[in-house]
Scaffold this motif. Structure first.
Motif, PDB file in Angstrom:
ATOM      1  N   ALA A   7       0.816  -1.327   0.699  1.00 56.44           N
ATOM      2  CA  ALA A   7      -0.010   0.020   0.246  1.00 56.44           C
ATOM      3  C   ALA A   7       1.380   1.256  -0.064  1.00 56.44           C
ATOM      4  CB  ALA A   7      -0.977  -0.428   1.158  1.00 56.44           C
ATOM      5  N   MET A   8       1.870   1.133   0.316  1.00 54.74           N
ATOM      6  CA  MET A   8       2.974   2.271   0.461  1.00 54.74           C
ATOM      7  C   MET A   8       2.986   2.277  -0.054  1.00 54.74           C
ATOM      8  SD  MET A   8       2.369   3.831   4.064  1.00 54.74           S
ATOM      9  CE  MET A   8       4.048   5.124   2.892  1.00 54.74           C
ATOM     10  N   GLN A   9       4.037   1.562  -1.385  1.00 55.70           N
ATOM     11  CA  GLN A   9       4.795   1.597  -2.793  1.00 55.70           C
ATOM     12  C   GLN A   9       3.798   1.696  -3.821  1.00 55.70           C
ATOM     13  OE1 GLN A   9       7.842   1.184  -1.150  1.00 55.70           O
ATOM     14  NE2 GLN A   9       7.734   0.956  -3.693  1.00 55.70           N
ATOM     15  N   LEU A  10       2.267   1.849  -3.248  1.00 57.43           N
ATOM     16  CA  LEU A  10       0.894   2.134  -4.521  1.00 57.43           C
ATOM     17  C   LEU A  10       1.628   3.904  -4.090  1.00 57.43           C
ATOM     18  CD1 LEU A  10      -1.086   1.911  -6.249  1.00 57.43           C
ATOM     19  CD2 LEU A  10      -2.584   1.123  -4.350  1.00 57.43           C
ATOM     20  N   PHE A  11       1.557   3.696  -2.814  1.00 55.21           N
ATOM     21  CA  PHE A  11       0.084   5.486  -2.513  1.00 55.21           C
ATOM     22  C   PHE A  11       2.468   6.832  -3.231  1.00 55.21           C
ATOM     23  CE2 PHE A  11       1.043   9.187  -0.277  1.00 55.21           C
ATOM     24  CZ  PHE A  11       0.106   9.619  -0.307  1.00 55.21           C
ATOM     25  N   ASN A  12       3.448   6.345  -2.874  1.00 53.58           N
ATOM     26  CA  ASN A  12       4.526   7.108  -3.267  1.00 53.58           C
ATOM     27  C   ASN A  12       4.600   7.055  -4.459  1.00 53.58           C
ATOM     28  OD1 ASN A  12       5.905   7.166  -0.388  1.00 53.58           O
ATOM     29  ND2 ASN A  12       6.698   4.856  -0.443  1.00 53.58           N
ATOM     30  N   ILE A  14       1.236   7.258  -6.301  1.00 50.85           N
ATOM     31  CA  ILE A  14       0.484   8.439  -6.785  1.00 50.85           C
ATOM     32  C   ILE A  14       1.538   9.487  -6.966  1.00 50.85           C
ATOM     33  CG2 ILE A  14      -1.681   8.570  -6.311  1.00 50.85           C
ATOM     34  CD1 ILE A  14      -2.330   6.204  -6.167  1.00 50.85           C
ATOM     35  N   SER A  15       1.888   9.322  -5.244  1.00 47.75           N
ATOM     36  CA  SER A  15       2.611  11.044  -4.731  1.00 47.75           C
ATOM     37  C   SER A  15       3.301  11.324  -6.285  1.00 47.75           C
ATOM     38  CB  SER A  15       3.682  10.688  -3.615  1.00 47.75           C
ATOM     39  OG  SER A  15       2.671   9.641  -2.767  1.00 47.75           O
ATOM     40  N   LEU A  16       4.315  10.489  -6.772  1.00 47.67           N
ATOM     41  CA  LEU A  16       5.586  10.654  -8.553  1.00 47.67           C
ATOM     42  C   LEU A  16       4.275  11.379  -9.387  1.00 47.67           C
ATOM     43  CD1 LEU A  16       8.382  11.382  -9.069  1.00 47.67           C
ATOM     44  CD2 LEU A  16       8.056   8.193  -9.384  1.00 47.67           C
ATOM     45  N   PHE A  17       3.206  10.560  -9.506  1.00 42.70           N
ATOM     46  CA  PHE A  17       2.739  10.757 -10.349  1.00 42.70           C
ATOM     47  C   PHE A  17       1.267  12.140  -9.970  1.00 42.70           C
ATOM     48  CE2 PHE A  17      -2.242  10.136 -11.578  1.00 42.70           C
ATOM     49  CZ  PHE A  17      -2.245  10.620 -12.640  1.00 42.70           C
ATOM     50  N   SER A  18       1.528  12.219  -9.163  1.00 42.54           N
ATOM     51  CA  SER A  18       1.113  14.058  -9.545  1.00 42.54           C
ATOM     52  C   SER A  18       2.451  14.948  -9.576  1.00 42.54           C
ATOM     53  CB  SER A  18       0.601  14.111  -8.229  1.00 42.54           C
ATOM     54  OG  SER A  18      -0.021  13.359  -6.821  1.00 42.54           O
ATOM     55  N   ILE A  19       3.209  14.931  -9.684  1.00 44.53           N
ATOM     56  CA  ILE A  19       4.119  15.770  -9.870  1.00 44.53           C
ATOM     57  C   ILE A  19       3.992  16.137 -10.928  1.00 44.53           C
ATOM     58  CG2 ILE A  19       6.243  16.974  -9.494  1.00 44.53           C
ATOM     59  CD1 ILE A  19       4.606  17.180  -7.009  1.00 44.53           C
ATOM     60  N   LEU A 256       0.915   7.552 -14.862  1.00 42.11           N
ATOM     61  CA  LEU A 256       0.351   6.366 -13.872  1.00 42.11           C
ATOM     62  C   LEU A 256       1.474   5.644 -13.641  1.00 42.11           C
ATOM     63  CD1 LEU A 256      -0.743   6.191 -11.360  1.00 42.11           C
ATOM     64  CD2 LEU A 256      -2.674   5.191 -12.387  1.00 42.11           C
ATOM     65  N   ALA A 257       1.436   5.138 -14.928  1.00 39.81           N
ATOM     66  CA  ALA A 257       2.243   3.481 -15.489  1.00 39.81           C
ATOM     67  C   ALA A 257       4.139   3.541 -14.887  1.00 39.81           C
ATOM     68  CB  ALA A 257       2.175   3.280 -16.713  1.00 39.81           C
ATOM     69  N   ILE A 258       4.494   4.759 -15.662  1.00 36.79           N
ATOM     70  CA  ILE A 258       6.164   5.058 -15.293  1.00 36.79           C
ATOM     71  C   ILE A 258       6.009   5.879 -13.709  1.00 36.79           C
ATOM     72  CG2 ILE A 258       8.189   6.826 -15.269  1.00 36.79           C
ATOM     73  CD1 ILE A 258       6.623   7.022 -18.686  1.00 36.79           C
TER      74      ILE A 258
END
Length: 300
Positions: A7-12, A14-19, A256-258
């Motif tokens: 879950a933390m990896q998924l959230f990390n 998504i965080s990178l995806f946001s920027i 998101l994929a990258i």
């Protein structure tokens, strides 16, 4: 890998995806819709970050009791600063390089160096940071072993809001129709009365303003220095090209994929090897789909 780590990896990711998405949306508008290779896009992000820093300093000096809400002033000001600079840049500089991709690349690369030196002269070479609002401190803890930082949750929400806004502007408004008309057939758009030069200037300014918002968001998770924009410019170009030029959906999906792939691979191997692996995978995909994953279909 247990569920909490997953879950933390998924959230990390998504965080990178946001920027990445905030940067890539701006590039998708400028590069994807206009065909302008703007190597100074990262410096426009830094402009937004420094604008946020100046706003925080102003609030600390003249309105310290309002520090918890300074972001709501910094976000639109970061957008407006980059938007205005982008508008003037297109009017006085970029417009002379249309249909000259190599010249545009070299000219904007030189501009990026000028802007970096300007930031260095004004703010110094050292990093500057902004205070985090109290309501963005801490984390949401759904379980004792799982923590989601509130500032990153806010960034994700803001990113989604901006992405939806850009989509509605480009695909559900009269101005967006003009932008797409100019993109697809400039001569015909001009023939029916569309002011193509004004559309060019405002479109470039919009992409620049989005980079400014990305810079504002970046200050919530890191410090700003004159080279901050270079951290994301290459990845952002990869996101746009991989997703498909002129496709906002492709930009979002590829971002998101990258981002997810990179954070997962960084957990399994070193950061540099993760970067190399991502680049190899992107090259392989582009070999078979040179126009990207979501390339717009046109009639031959």
């Amino acid at each position: 890998m247990n569920l909490d780590i997953a879950a933390m990896q998924l959230f990390n990711g998504i965080s990178l995806f946001s920027i990445l998405l905030l940067m890539a949306i701006g590039l998708a508008v400028v590069f994807g819709l206009m065909g302008v290779i703007n190597m100074a896009h990262g410096e426009l992000m830094a402009m937004g970050a420094y604008t946020t820093y100046l706003v925080s300093v102003a609030f600390q000096r003249w309105a310290p009791g309002w520090m918890d809400v300074y972001l709501f002033a910094a976000i639109p000001l970061a957008f407006l600063a980059a938007f205005a600079f982008g508008y003037l840049l297109e009017r006085g500089f970029i417009r002379w390089f249309y249909n000259r991709p190599l010249d545009t690349l070299l000219a904007t690369w030189g501009l990026s160096l000028i802007l970096q030196q300007t930031y260095r002269s004004v703010f110094g070479a050292q990093e500057v940071s902004v205070p985090l609002a109290s309501w963005l401190s801490g984390a949401w803890e759904p379980t004792p072993d799982l923590q989601f930082p509130l500032n990153r949750i806010f960034i994700l929400g803001l990113t989604l809001l901006v992405a939806v806004g850009v989509y509605l502007l480009l695909y559900r408004s009269a101005w967006g129709l003009r932008v797409r008309a100019v993109t697809q057939n400039r001569a015909m758009a001009g023939a029916v009365g569309i002011n193509t030069r004004r559309v060019d200037a405002l479109t470039f300014a919009l992409g620049s303003g989005l980079a400014g918002i990305a810079g504002c968001v970046f200050t919530m998770i890191g410090s700003t220095n004159p080279g901050t924009g270079q951290l994301y410019i290459v990845d952002s170009f990869i996101v746009v090209v991989f997703g498909g030029v002129q496709s906002l959906l492709g930009t979002a999906f590829s971002g998101l994929a990258i981002a997810q792939s990179q954070t997962t691979l960084e957990y399994l191997m070193s950061g540099s090897m993760a970067k190399v692996t991502i680049l190899v995978l992107v090259i392989l995909v582009l070999y078979f789909r040179p126009n990207g994953l979501f390339a717009n279909k046109t009639r031959g």
